[in-house]
Design a protein around this motif. Structure first.
Motif, PDB file in Angstrom:
ATOM      1  N   ASP A 114       1.078  -1.088  -0.083  1.00 11.64           N
ATOM      2  CA  ASP A 114      -0.128  -0.050   0.080  1.00 11.64           C
ATOM      3  C   ASP A 114       0.850   1.292   0.082  1.00 11.64           C
ATOM      4  O   ASP A 114       1.727   1.289   1.041  1.00 11.64           O
ATOM      5  CB  ASP A 114      -0.832  -0.035   1.196  1.00 11.64           C
TER       6      ASP A 114
ATOM      7  N   GLY B  55       0.110   5.781   2.173  1.00 14.59           N
ATOM      8  CA  GLY B  55       0.368   6.556   3.434  1.00 14.59           C
ATOM      9  C   GLY B  55       1.877   7.143   3.616  1.00 14.59           C
ATOM     10  O   GLY B  55       2.465   7.145   2.233  1.00 14.59           O
ATOM     11  N   ASP B  56       2.424   7.643   4.514  1.00 14.34           N
ATOM     12  CA  ASP B  56       3.515   8.165   4.768  1.00 14.34           C
ATOM     13  C   ASP B  56       4.915   7.239   4.020  1.00 14.34           C
ATOM     14  O   ASP B  56       5.770   7.796   3.533  1.00 14.34           O
ATOM     15  CB  ASP B  56       3.995   8.743   5.853  1.00 14.34           C
TER      16      ASP B  56
ATOM     17  N   ARG C 108       3.249   0.107   3.004  1.00 10.22           N
ATOM     18  CA  ARG C 108       2.746  -0.710   3.991  1.00 10.22           C
ATOM     19  C   ARG C 108       2.649  -2.029   3.366  1.00 10.22           C
ATOM     20  O   ARG C 108       1.931  -2.251   2.265  1.00 10.22           O
ATOM     21  CB  ARG C 108       1.538  -0.347   4.506  1.00 10.22           C
TER      22      ARG C 108
END
Length: 675
Positions: free
Chosen positions: A314, A317-318, A321
């Motif tokens: 993924d 996000g920052d 993941r």
């Protein structure tokens, strides 16, 4: 009506005259005079300096021909490179009439000597992020961003000559410097081809890519076909399939094959933290759903272990993941060596602190721990160790902000389990390790069931391992660790092969009786060890056989791997051959030295004290032994005897006047302390 007709003729003549005048003016106009104006407008649009150092020519006609020499675009302010892109020569052809309906059609684009630098800094900023805080510019960027294949310009032929592309990312230690010799595309069935070579993180890099034609890319409603083969060092990758909407990377349907000598090499490429492995070959299907890339149907081998399952990354996000669910039907234990800093290729393939050392001095990979988050489940259905086949492995690895937690961590061993948690905290300046494992009801006969020792090994083992430490390497962590290790093996047998390697005089000294090739039976084997600042010190080391009680004490220095142990056998009844002289274990873990000094007396042996004193520390092992149950009856009896002064001179499987004078040393006296 005649007046209107003549007015119309007059206006048409005026338009023709104006058009002719504009055409003549453009034909004789020196376009080099416009270089500065065009460069300034481009600089404003990009919020980055744009310069045209060479000639700028326009040839009227259909198509319009434009030639630009010496085009440069400045780099971001934070970069140590001044130029982001430069182009020696740009030759392009542009059809004018499609511009009236908002379409760009290029019969040919030729790029000579293009150089492009794409890079990120340590804060993650990219040099290809143009514009500034002006919301109008941000809105303009969104406006011109293509939404589907039809928004792409029509390029009938694209030629790239003597090109070079470089990509740098210091966080992931990526530095690609690749030459691009040809990138050719055309109409109909002609492919777009891309061939490049260079360096990737210091390793040779080659790339060959082929796709449908540029016309196919823009106008054909069918999925766009794609084929890519790349090599980075000894890592080989192949991607083949199609993308339904290549502009937005939607409808990704690609088969992927990846192989190489070490999966750890994929970290700079994919950013996925993987330990050191043996050669591997895996394949699967790659798809995309929004910010999530999915690698499903994964199948292959890593070393001697098979691997299947799925992995998703993924990117929303920052940090990336990674979510995974993996299974190995046949897992070779040696392939897990990389998880403890060792190498599946053996001792010579990982660093240690010196010759004959065995504890890995491998650095904790902080960059890997901090680059991505992770939640991966792993199950090994059958674990094959060098000495036996274990039952199964069940683990879940969670990585958040550099802190890796293995919970559960469970290994089926001999009908029992070794289970607990392990935490590697890489979020701190100095990484820290915390291990807490329970050993429950491991039956040695079952553990060795598929070996020649199956009928010669026996006993049930239980215990606990608790260790905490911190350091930059695995060796430093163990060398500064604190904790305790306790284990008890009840009612067992040791194969004769395991003790025949010892010198005969050592066995005689300890009073250990061997009956030919028969295994050595014992009532109980107990070890209670504390670890303080990397020094493992015995509180109690006891082997209780029917004839002899063998005790030991001493230290193992995990920092230097040096051993200093003294072993003494105590006969439960008179033995003619037993000399009861202490046996010394010296040397290192990798090169032990076992010997006897015939001149040394038993009285000098550190273990020559009352049994009650020797076994008093076993009270701390009681939670592991569970003597109130039937799990370990012999060890339970040994501990109970140790607690009772009247029985302290006997072991759990025999009796004898081993010397009442030795019982005079009460528990807790100086003579009972570890040396």
């Amino acid at each position: 009506m005649a007046v209107v007709k003549w007015i119309g003729y007059g206006l048409l003549g005026l338009a023709v005259t104006v058009a002719a005048g504009i055409g003549i003016a453009l034909a004789v106009f020196d376009w080099n005079d416009a270089r500065g104006f065009i460069a300034r407008q481009a600089s404003k649009a990009l919020n980055r300096e744009v310069a045209i150092d060479g000639a700028f020519n326009v040839r009227l006609g259909d198509p319009l021909r434009i030639r630009v020499e010496g085009l440069r675009i400045a780099n971001a302010d934070w970069s140590d490179e001044k130029t982001m892109a430069e182009l020696r020569v740009l030759d392009l052809q542009l059809r004018l009439w499609p511009l009236l309906r908002g379409d760009f059609e290029f019969p040919e684009i030729r790029l000579t000597g293009p150089k492009l630098l794409l890079e990120k800094n340590r804060e993650g900023a990219a040099n290809w992020a143009f514009g500034g805080p002006d919301p109008r510019k941000e809105a303009a960027k969104e406006t011109v961003k293509p939404e589907d294949r039809g928004d792409l310009p029509i390029i009938e032929t694209l030629l790239v000559e003597e090109g070079r592309v470089r990509f740098r990312d210091p966080v992931r230690k990526i530095d690609i410097d690749s030459g691009i010799n040809t990138a050719v595309g055309g109409n109909g069935e002609q492919e777009v081809r891309l061939d490049g070579k260079g360096d990737f993180a210091g390793k040779p890099f080659t790339l060959t890519a082929a796709g449908g034609s540029l016309e196919y890319l823009r106008d054909d409603p069918k999925p766009y076909p794609l084929r890519v083969e790349t090599a980075i060092g000894k890592t080989r990758g192949k991607i083949e399939g199609s993308i339904a909407e290549p502009v937005l990377l939607q409808g990704v349907d690609l088969s992927v094959e990846l192989r190489g000598d070490d999966l750890a090499d994929v970290f700079p490429i994919l950013g996925i933290p993987v330990p050191k492995t043996r050669p591997y070959a895996i394949s699967g299907h790659l798809g995309r759903d929004g910010d999530v890339w999915r690698f499903e149907g994964l199948n292959g081998k890593v070393g001697e272990s098979d691997l299947s399952g799925r992995v998703a990354v993924d990117l929303g996000g920052d940090r990336p993941r990674i979510i995974g669910d993996l299974t190995s039907r046949k897992l070779a234990a040696v392939d897990l060596a990389g998880f403890i800093g060792a190498s599946p290729e053996g001792r010579g393939d990982y660093p240690t602190k010196g010759r004959e050392r065995i504890i890995p001095a491998t650095e904790v990979p902080l960059e890997k721990l901090r680059t991505a988050d992770m939640d991966v489940k792993f199950r090994g259905e059958h674990v094959e160790a060098p000495f036996s086949t274990l039952d199964d492995l069940d683990a879940r690895a969670k990585l958040e902000n550099g802190r890796l937690v293995l919970d559960p961590l469970s290994l089926g061993v001999g009908g029992g389990r070794v289970a607990g948690t392990a935490v590697l905290d890489g979020s701190r300046k100095t990484p820290a390790l915390d291990v807490n494992l329970d050993v429950r009801q491991v039956k040695l006969a079952r553990l060795f069931r598929e070996t020649p020792f199956a009928k010669e090994m026996g006993g049930t083992a239980s215990g606990r391992i608790q260790l905490k430490g911190q350091g930059a390497t695995v060796a430093n962590i163990l060398g500064a660790s604190d904790g305790k290790l306790g284990v008890a093996v009840d009612g067992g047998r040791i194969t004769s092969y395991a003790v025949k390697g010892l010198k005969t005089n050592i066995l005689e000294t300890l009073g250990v009786v061997l009956s030919g090739d028969q295994p050595l039976p014992f009532n109980c084997l107990v070890a209670d060890v504390t670890v303080k600042d990397g020094l493992a010190e015995s509180r109690a080391l006891v082997l209780d056989t029917p004839e002899t009680l063998v005790t030991a004490e001493g230290t193992i220095n995990l920092r230097s791997e040096a051993m200093d142990l003294t072993v003494l056998g105590r006969a439960k009844k008179p033995q003619i051959f037993a000399t009861h002289v202490p046996v010394h274990v010296r040397g290192t873990l990798g090169d032990p030295d076992i010997g006897v000094n015939p001149a040394e007396s038993a009285a000098r042996g550190a273990a020559a004290v009352a049994l009650g004193v020797l076994l008093t520390p076993l009270a701390s092992v009681l939670p592991f032994l569970d003597p109130g149950s039937n799990e370990q009856p012999h060890c339970g009896e040994l501990v109970r005897n140790a607690r009772s002064p009247s029985n302290s001179s006997t072991g759990s499987g025999g009796s004898g006047g081993a010397g009442k004078e030795r019982d005079a040393a009460p528990p807790g006296s100086p003579s009972g302390k570890s040396q």
